[in-house]
Design a protein around this motif. Sequence first.
Motif, PDB file in Angstrom:
ATOM      1  N   TRP A 246       2.432  10.300   6.074  1.00  0.00           N
ATOM      2  CA  TRP A 246       3.104  11.195   5.131  1.00  0.00           C
ATOM      3  C   TRP A 246       2.944  12.646   5.567  1.00  0.00           C
ATOM      4  CZ3 TRP A 246       1.136  15.103   1.984  1.00  0.00           C
ATOM      5  CH2 TRP A 246       2.030  15.619   1.041  1.00  0.00           C
TER       6      TRP A 246
ATOM      7  N   PHE B 290       6.641  14.220   5.805  1.00  0.00           N
ATOM      8  CA  PHE B 290       7.011  15.181   4.773  1.00  0.00           C
ATOM      9  C   PHE B 290       7.355  16.561   5.360  1.00  0.00           C
ATOM     10  CE2 PHE B 290       5.586  18.359   1.540  1.00  0.00           C
ATOM     11  CZ  PHE B 290       6.595  18.151   0.627  1.00  0.00           C
TER      12      PHE B 290
ATOM     13  N   TRP C 250      17.673  16.319   1.153  1.00  0.00           N
ATOM     14  CA  TRP C 250      17.184  15.120   1.844  1.00  0.00           C
ATOM     15  C   TRP C 250      18.373  14.277   2.284  1.00  0.00           C
ATOM     16  CZ3 TRP C 250      12.573  16.938   1.913  1.00  0.00           C
ATOM     17  CH2 TRP C 250      11.974  17.492   0.784  1.00  0.00           C
TER      18      TRP C 250
ATOM     19  N   GLN D 261      15.724  10.008   3.009  1.00  0.00           N
ATOM     20  CA  GLN D 261      15.279   9.698   1.650  1.00  0.00           C
ATOM     21  C   GLN D 261      14.769   8.258   1.547  1.00  0.00           C
ATOM     22  OE1 GLN D 261      18.375  10.339  -1.211  1.00  0.00           O
ATOM     23  NE2 GLN D 261      16.990  10.342  -2.958  1.00  0.00           N
TER      24      GLN D 261
ATOM     25  N   TYR E 295      11.472   7.923   3.361  1.00  0.00           N
ATOM     26  CA  TYR E 295      10.408   8.581   2.605  1.00  0.00           C
ATOM     27  C   TYR E 295       9.924   7.682   1.465  1.00  0.00           C
ATOM     28  CZ  TYR E 295       7.885  12.419   0.352  1.00  0.00           C
ATOM     29  OH  TYR E 295       6.921  13.213  -0.194  1.00  0.00           O
ATOM     30  N   LEU E 296      10.846   6.943   0.843  1.00  0.00           N
ATOM     31  CA  LEU E 296      10.446   6.026  -0.224  1.00  0.00           C
ATOM     32  C   LEU E 296       9.581   4.891   0.314  1.00  0.00           C
ATOM     33  CD1 LEU E 296      13.731   5.827  -2.349  1.00  0.00           C
ATOM     34  CD2 LEU E 296      11.648   7.130  -2.833  1.00  0.00           C
TER      35      LEU E 296
ATOM     36  N   LEU F 208       6.148   6.302   0.521  1.00  0.00           N
ATOM     37  CA  LEU F 208       5.519   6.381  -0.788  1.00  0.00           C
ATOM     38  C   LEU F 208       5.070   5.004  -1.272  1.00  0.00           C
ATOM     39  CD1 LEU F 208       7.791   8.965  -2.648  1.00  0.00           C
ATOM     40  CD2 LEU F 208       5.714   9.349  -1.327  1.00  0.00           C
TER      41      LEU F 208
ATOM     42  N   TRP G 293       3.255  13.244  -5.134  1.00  0.00           N
ATOM     43  CA  TRP G 293       4.396  13.390  -6.032  1.00  0.00           C
ATOM     44  C   TRP G 293       4.638  14.858  -6.379  1.00  0.00           C
ATOM     45  CZ3 TRP G 293       4.563  14.012 -11.704  1.00  0.00           C
ATOM     46  CH2 TRP G 293       5.852  13.818 -12.220  1.00  0.00           C
TER      47      TRP G 293
ATOM     48  N   THR H  29       6.158  16.627  -3.405  1.00  0.00           N
ATOM     49  CA  THR H  29       7.580  16.286  -3.263  1.00  0.00           C
ATOM     50  C   THR H  29       8.427  17.084  -4.236  1.00  0.00           C
ATOM     51  OG1 THR H  29       6.958  14.045  -2.581  1.00  0.00           O
ATOM     52  CG2 THR H  29       9.232  14.388  -3.301  1.00  0.00           C
TER      53      THR H  29
ATOM     54  N   LEU I 218      15.265  12.334  -5.778  1.00  0.00           N
ATOM     55  CA  LEU I 218      14.110  11.902  -4.998  1.00  0.00           C
ATOM     56  C   LEU I 218      12.819  12.067  -5.809  1.00  0.00           C
ATOM     57  CD1 LEU I 218      12.984  10.862  -2.344  1.00  0.00           C
ATOM     58  CD2 LEU I 218      12.780  13.229  -1.571  1.00  0.00           C
TER      59      LEU I 218
ATOM     60  N   SER J  37      10.653   8.844  -6.399  1.00  0.00           N
ATOM     61  CA  SER J  37       9.293   8.827  -5.861  1.00  0.00           C
ATOM     62  C   SER J  37       8.288   8.447  -6.937  1.00  0.00           C
ATOM     63  CB  SER J  37       8.957  10.193  -5.267  1.00  0.00           C
ATOM     64  OG  SER J  37       8.982  11.199  -6.282  1.00  0.00           O
TER      65      SER J  37
ATOM     66  N   LEU K 222       5.966   5.149  -6.564  1.00  0.00           N
ATOM     67  CA  LEU K 222       4.516   5.311  -6.594  1.00  0.00           C
ATOM     68  C   LEU K 222       3.881   4.504  -7.726  1.00  0.00           C
ATOM     69  CD1 LEU K 222       4.167   9.137  -5.855  1.00  0.00           C
ATOM     70  CD2 LEU K 222       3.544   7.244  -4.349  1.00  0.00           C
TER      71      LEU K 222
END
Length: 455
Positions: free
Chosen positions: A108, A112, A135, A140, A143-144, A147, A163, A166, A188, A192, A196
């Motif tokens: 991350w 990020f 994003w 995107q 990135y998920l 997470l 979080w 972000t 996002l 996120s 999470l």
Amino acid sequence: MATSSLPPSPPPPPADGLLSAARRNLREIAHGLTHPSHPPVPPLADAPKRWQRLLPYVVVVALAAIFIPVTITVLSDQYGLNGGLAGALGVAQGAPLLMLAHRPLQAWWIIFPADVLGAVLLLGQDAGQHDVWPWTAPGQVGYLFVLLALGLRERRQALVGVWLATGAAGLALYLVSSDHGTDNSLLLFILSAVVLVIGATVRERGDVQRRLAEQETISEAERAQRTLLEERTRIARELHDVVAHHMSVITVQADSAPYRLGGLSDEVQEEFDSIAASARESLGEMRRLLLVLRSEGTEAERAPQPGLDRMQQLVEATVRAGLPAELSLSAGLEGVPQAVDLSAYRIVQEALANVVRHAPGARTRVSVSSDGTHLTVLIVNDPPEHTGSSHAPHTPLETTGTGHGLVGMRERVRLTGGTLDTGPLPEGGFRVAARLPLPPAAPPAPAPPLNPEDS
């Protein structure tokens, strides 16, 4: 008149206000973001099968192989980014996906900033009608995945920090340019949070199940130990009855020796008196021990202890419980020591109770024999008969049974110094064989010499 003044009271300690609590929470979040909460061990590392252990590596390799070329293509074709920059951003945003199996938090920290840098670089490009910003679509989705890996591995403080970071990055980019394509920073931020929460829920559920399994293992070990101690206590109570009988005989014989045997000297009479006193003292100690052992016992445990003479009644009770059983008692079973006699009875009792519980309707054969040196107890049952009858009685044999099965058998055989062999039969059914040693027979008394005058 002089007056004494009290010393000033110390000031009260400062209250833990909102500011100090916020500082403490921020320190915990910062610590969670910089210190992974798990060792660099991939998920499923303890799985029994090889393909399960390799599955996390296959997943991260597939993610990297998909997202690197897709990100480069989208950045260059859809957003018109320079090929070199698109390739560098695609590798920076996709290659760290390979670290998700071992170090998702470190991944991350790479992905990020790369996503934020990509959003800044896209500010210089002309926004298309259908372009999303800040994003990109592949960024995107990738990135998920990051997470989700974080939610499955990291602590709650780290997840809150990710979080918030972000959301802060999305808000900052929105304030920089609010009219650069379709803004998806809020989307996002919401997604996120959902990912999470899902990851953390799955992780916490797994932790709870693992702790429950460990507690069940500990409880099972404690139950086994408690069962063993209860059976040993029961054997100790029964052993007291055996020893107390013999000590009582010694006391009576020592007290009556001067009257049965005439012409004893004073020294011999004093010796018999000393033996009787020691025996009575030992009986008193054993009675006090019996009060402790039987403090939580039942009235049935105070009844006379059974033996081979009650074996026929035990088998008849088994037949009445709905179990066809046969008994074979060989000749020469008289004079068996009380400890062996009681142990043989209890072994047969436990074995028959197990058949009633685990193999209802199975034909059972009980055999007790002696070769002069060992007492052999054999209980063999056939496979259970599945007659489909729901009204067959399957009641316990006796209320005095220990209910400890093979544990009690092993303890009793160990008490007498014998051997125990248990296990299933090849054709079905079960076999219990105990071999209990017997004391050597006393040699016959020599015949008195013949008096020549009698002849």
